[in-house]
Design an enzyme around this catalytic site. Structure first.
Site, short mmCIF file in Angstrom:
data_model
loop_
_atom_site.label_atom_id
_atom_site.label_comp_id
_atom_site.label_asym_id
_atom_site.label_seq_id
_atom_site.Cartn_x
_atom_site.Cartn_y
_atom_site.Cartn_z
N GLY A 139 13.82 0.13 5.32
CA GLY A 139 12.85 0.61 6.06
C GLY A 139 12.22 -0.58 7.13
O GLY A 139 11.01 -0.82 7.32
N SER A 167 11.86 -1.04 10.34
CA SER A 167 10.80 -0.89 11.60
C SER A 167 9.43 -0.48 11.09
O SER A 167 8.60 -0.50 11.68
CB SER A 167 11.46 0.16 12.26
OG SER A 167 11.30 1.66 11.43
N ARG A 217 17.34 3.97 8.99
CA ARG A 217 18.04 5.56 9.13
C ARG A 217 19.15 5.43 9.97
O ARG A 217 18.87 5.12 11.13
CB ARG A 217 17.06 6.38 8.82
CG ARG A 217 16.43 6.66 10.22
CD ARG A 217 15.42 7.86 10.05
NE ARG A 217 14.53 8.20 11.23
CZ ARG A 217 13.60 7.27 11.68
NH1 ARG A 217 13.27 6.28 10.86
NH2 ARG A 217 12.93 7.53 12.73
N THR A 246 6.10 4.74 -3.35
CA THR A 246 5.23 5.51 -4.20
C THR A 246 5.59 7.04 -4.01
O THR A 246 6.39 7.42 -3.10
CB THR A 246 3.75 5.19 -3.88
OG1 THR A 246 3.49 5.59 -2.56
CG2 THR A 246 3.27 3.73 -4.06
N ALA A 254 6.88 -1.01 -9.05
CA ALA A 254 5.35 -1.20 -9.34
C ALA A 254 4.83 -0.43 -8.03
O ALA A 254 5.15 -0.49 -6.97
CB ALA A 254 4.90 -2.53 -9.24
N ASN A 265 1.89 -1.24 -7.04
CA ASN A 265 1.27 -2.37 -6.16
C ASN A 265 1.94 -3.56 -6.63
O ASN A 265 1.67 -3.94 -7.77
CB ASN A 265 -0.30 -2.29 -6.32
CG ASN A 265 -0.96 -3.03 -5.47
OD1 ASN A 265 -0.83 -4.21 -5.27
ND2 ASN A 265 -1.81 -2.21 -4.77
N HIS A 270 -7.30 4.56 1.58
CA HIS A 270 -6.08 4.13 2.50
C HIS A 270 -6.04 4.67 3.79
O HIS A 270 -6.80 5.38 4.24
CB HIS A 270 -4.78 4.45 1.96
CG HIS A 270 -4.40 3.88 0.64
ND1 HIS A 270 -4.79 4.15 -0.63
CD2 HIS A 270 -3.63 2.65 0.44
CE1 HIS A 270 -4.52 3.19 -1.79
NE2 HIS A 270 -3.65 2.20 -1.04
N LYS A 294 -0.93 7.33 5.41
CA LYS A 294 -0.33 7.55 4.16
C LYS A 294 0.11 8.94 3.73
O LYS A 294 -1.01 9.84 3.79
CB LYS A 294 -1.39 6.84 2.87
CG LYS A 294 -0.88 6.76 1.49
CD LYS A 294 -1.66 5.85 0.66
CE LYS A 294 -1.02 5.71 -0.78
NZ LYS A 294 0.15 5.10 -0.65
N GLY A 308 0.00 5.41 -5.57
CA GLY A 308 0.62 4.68 -6.70
C GLY A 308 -0.29 3.48 -7.47
O GLY A 308 -0.18 3.58 -8.67
N THR A 309 -0.98 3.01 -6.81
CA THR A 309 -1.83 1.95 -7.35
C THR A 309 -3.05 2.84 -8.19
O THR A 309 -3.34 2.39 -9.42
CB THR A 309 -2.76 1.28 -6.52
OG1 THR A 309 -1.71 0.51 -5.48
CG2 THR A 309 -3.65 0.04 -7.09
#
Length: 269
Positions: A11, A13, A38, A103, A125, A127, A158, A162, A168-169
């Site tokens: 990813g 870019s 991609r 996430t 993780a 985060n 966020h 997003k 995810g955190t």
């Protein structure tokens, strides 16, 4: 040939991808050996340095992940669930450490990641920052110390772009709170309040998500009882903290055995 571990960034870019590239390039402990985008992306076939508005650095963006992974000792991946699962299989084939900051992963994705971890190191993780992982541990300890007279709410904010919620955190923090109380988050999670919901259920762990502007990441864990509140908070102002943590995980993974790990393992927490 440099003895430094070779890193591939997926990813390339994206905002996180570019931050990861800059972090690896600035490091004296790793070298950038590949960048993935991609198929059909305008960066494919071009030098990533030029794509990012600078001089050529000798690394061409490619859509052939397997070829890139074959030259690498680690892959750092902050993309999307389906892409991450595909990358995991290829990283395992190349025996490269796979650091995952993606996430929104669901159980079907996690099952496939577990299969890949039988052959290679996966560090995953929600985060990667030191501060957040300390907050996770504190949340677990506070939750263990307080009974269900204390309501637990996780509030996160966020940027407007997003795509998943709760973050995810936030889910990491909810899992920590549930673990501290000795319950399953799936059984006490409440993140769908709207309309006439009735009174708050005792013992639930609530989630609220805010989206707006360019907020990097803000997380509060609120423990609320009659007459008092405890608020644990982490504010991220620069996504470089996630990139530094991810690189630390990639380097740590070089000496680990195949399996699934998280930032608690990396940080020795």
């Amino acid at each position: 040939m440099s003895a430094l571990p070779g890193i591939v960034i997926t990813g390339a870019s994206g905002r996180m991808g570019q931050m990861l590239i800059k972090t690896v390039l600035a490091s004296d402990k790793a070298r950038l050996v590949g960048c993935i985008e991609r198929e059909g992306h305008p960066w494919v076939g071009r030098d990533v340095g030029a794509c990012m508005g600078g001089a050529d650095i000798g690394v061409t963006v490619t859509d052939d992940a397997l070829e890139a992974f074959a030259k690498a000792q680690a892959v750092i991946d902050f993309t999307a669930p389906a892409a991450t699962v595909a990358f995991a299989a290829l990283a395992a084939q190349a025996r490269a450490v796979h650091v995952i900051g993606t996430t929104g992963l669901e159980e079907a994705h996690l099952t496939k990641l577990r299969a890949a971890a039988r052959h290679a190191v996966i560090v995953r993780a929600g985060n990667m920052s030191l501060g957040v992982n300390l907050l996770v541990r504190l949340t677990q300890k506070v939750a263990a110390a307080l009974d269900e007279d204390w309501d637990i709410e996780v509030v996160e904010a966020h940027h407007r772009m997003k795509v998943d919620a709760p973050s995810g955190t936030a889910l990491m923090l909810g899992e920590a709170a549930a673990e501290g109380r000795g319950v399953s988050l799936a059984e006490v999670r409440d993140s769908g309040r709207d309309g006439i919901t009735g009174a708050r259920k005792r013992g639930d762990i609530g989630f609220a998500a805010i989206r707006g502007g360019d907020v990097v990441g803000e997380h509060d864990v609120i423990f609320a009882a009659d007459g008092e509140r405890i608020v644990l908070r982490h504010l991220a102002t620069d996504r470089a903290i996630f990139a530094r943590g991810a690189l630390k995980a990639a380097l740590w993974g070089q000496s680990a055995k195949p399996g699934e790990y998280d930032m608690m393992d990396v940080l020795g927490l």
